[in-house]
Design an enzyme around this catalytic site. Sequence first.
Site, PDB file in Angstrom:
ATOM      1  NE  ARG A  56       9.954   1.841   5.617  1.00  0.00           N
ATOM      2  CZ  ARG A  56      10.574   0.288   4.906  1.00  0.00           C
ATOM      3  NH1 ARG A  56      10.532   0.303   3.904  1.00  0.00           N
ATOM      4  NH2 ARG A  56       9.621  -0.072   5.178  1.00  0.00           N
TER       5      ARG A  56
ATOM      6  N   GLY B 200       0.641  -1.289  -0.279  1.00  0.00           N
ATOM      7  CA  GLY B 200      -0.051   0.279   0.206  1.00  0.00           C
ATOM      8  C   GLY B 200       0.615   1.641   0.114  1.00  0.00           C
TER       9      GLY B 200
ATOM     10  CG  HIS C 298       3.575   0.624  -5.318  1.00  0.00           C
ATOM     11  ND1 HIS C 298       3.240   2.088  -5.034  1.00  0.00           N
ATOM     12  CD2 HIS C 298       3.896  -0.612  -4.840  1.00  0.00           C
ATOM     13  CE1 HIS C 298       3.946   1.400  -3.537  1.00  0.00           C
ATOM     14  NE2 HIS C 298       4.473  -0.103  -3.459  1.00  0.00           N
TER      15      HIS C 298
ATOM     16  N   GLY D   3       9.398  -3.574  -8.608  1.00  0.00           N
ATOM     17  CA  GLY D   3      10.119  -2.311  -9.221  1.00  0.00           C
ATOM     18  C   GLY D   3      11.177  -2.527  -8.848  1.00  0.00           C
ATOM     19  CD  GLN D   4      17.336  -1.928 -11.722  1.00  0.00           C
ATOM     20  OE1 GLN D   4      16.626  -1.114 -12.821  1.00  0.00           O
ATOM     21  NE2 GLN D   4      17.649  -1.062 -10.679  1.00  0.00           N
ATOM     22  CE  LYS D   5      12.997   2.654  -3.309  1.00  0.00           C
ATOM     23  NZ  LYS D   5      12.584   1.448  -2.191  1.00  0.00           N
TER      24      LYS D   5
ATOM     25  CG  LEU E 252      -0.573   1.489  -3.780  1.00  0.00           C
ATOM     26  CD1 LEU E 252      -1.761   0.656  -4.795  1.00  0.00           C
ATOM     27  CD2 LEU E 252       0.587   0.601  -3.762  1.00  0.00           C
TER      28      LEU E 252
END
Length: 278
Positions: A187, A31, A37, A147-149, A33
Amino acid sequence: MQIIHSVQAMQATASMLREQSASIGCIPTMGALHDGHASLITASSQENTATVVSIFVNPTQFGPHEDYQRYPRTFDADVALAERHGATHVFAPSADDMYPKGFETTINVGRLSTILEGERRPGHFDGVATVVAKLFQAMLPHRAYFGQKDFQQTLVIKRMVADLNIPVQVKIQPTVREASGLAMSSRNRYLSAEERTIAASIYQALEAGKAIVERGSRVRTEIEQAMHGQLADFDVDYAVAATAEALSTPEQFSPDEQIVLLIAARLGTTRLIDNTTI
Ligand code: PAF
């Protein structure tokens, strides 16, 4: 768009979709988002007939002193964002449904889950791997989007899927960034306006490391020094260059090896991670 709250109802819906020959794309999330996302949801809705976004703040991937309690919970806004970007279903189970009394099983993805993030956050990747396997069992997806993050997380999930013969295609989408270069993250909501400006230095550190490689050096310490040079305002957990395939850290990278630069650093009470591949 349909909102589903129980594992059983999710499995029944996914089975029905499969019987109708629908292809199912899933986006596992906790969540809060954001545009990162949104890009995953958009990718799934372009490639599948059904797109299921799961929203579950998974307690087992947080350490005892981490931010489980204060992790942002923005359910109504998340549902609206998911629908706007083409989701057909939101799956939002309760912790009791995911981990009923007597729950015992944990998936451990070996070496990949003990280094870097795994070393700083013991048990984190066991929690991630186990919940992702459970979410797959509920949503029965053909494709899953990440995600690549969270680069190390993507390697852990790909390893688990290969090792356990899970019939899901794992698709990794590029990191979405703010104009400053700051990687989108749930975050980021913890950051003050001033911290948000400083946080963009993480991206500058990745760019500084990348510039060293692009100038011809493949010596790990040279690349890492360039990154550390941009991180004076942070409490750095790690700023490392590693092989993108296995996260190993040779003194010198061979010419044909893909390199990933990975940073985890604290700014005030917020811990941020980011990476880039070269
Ligand atoms: O990346 C996340 O948001 C979480 O780690 C995931 C994959 C949803 C598992 O809880």
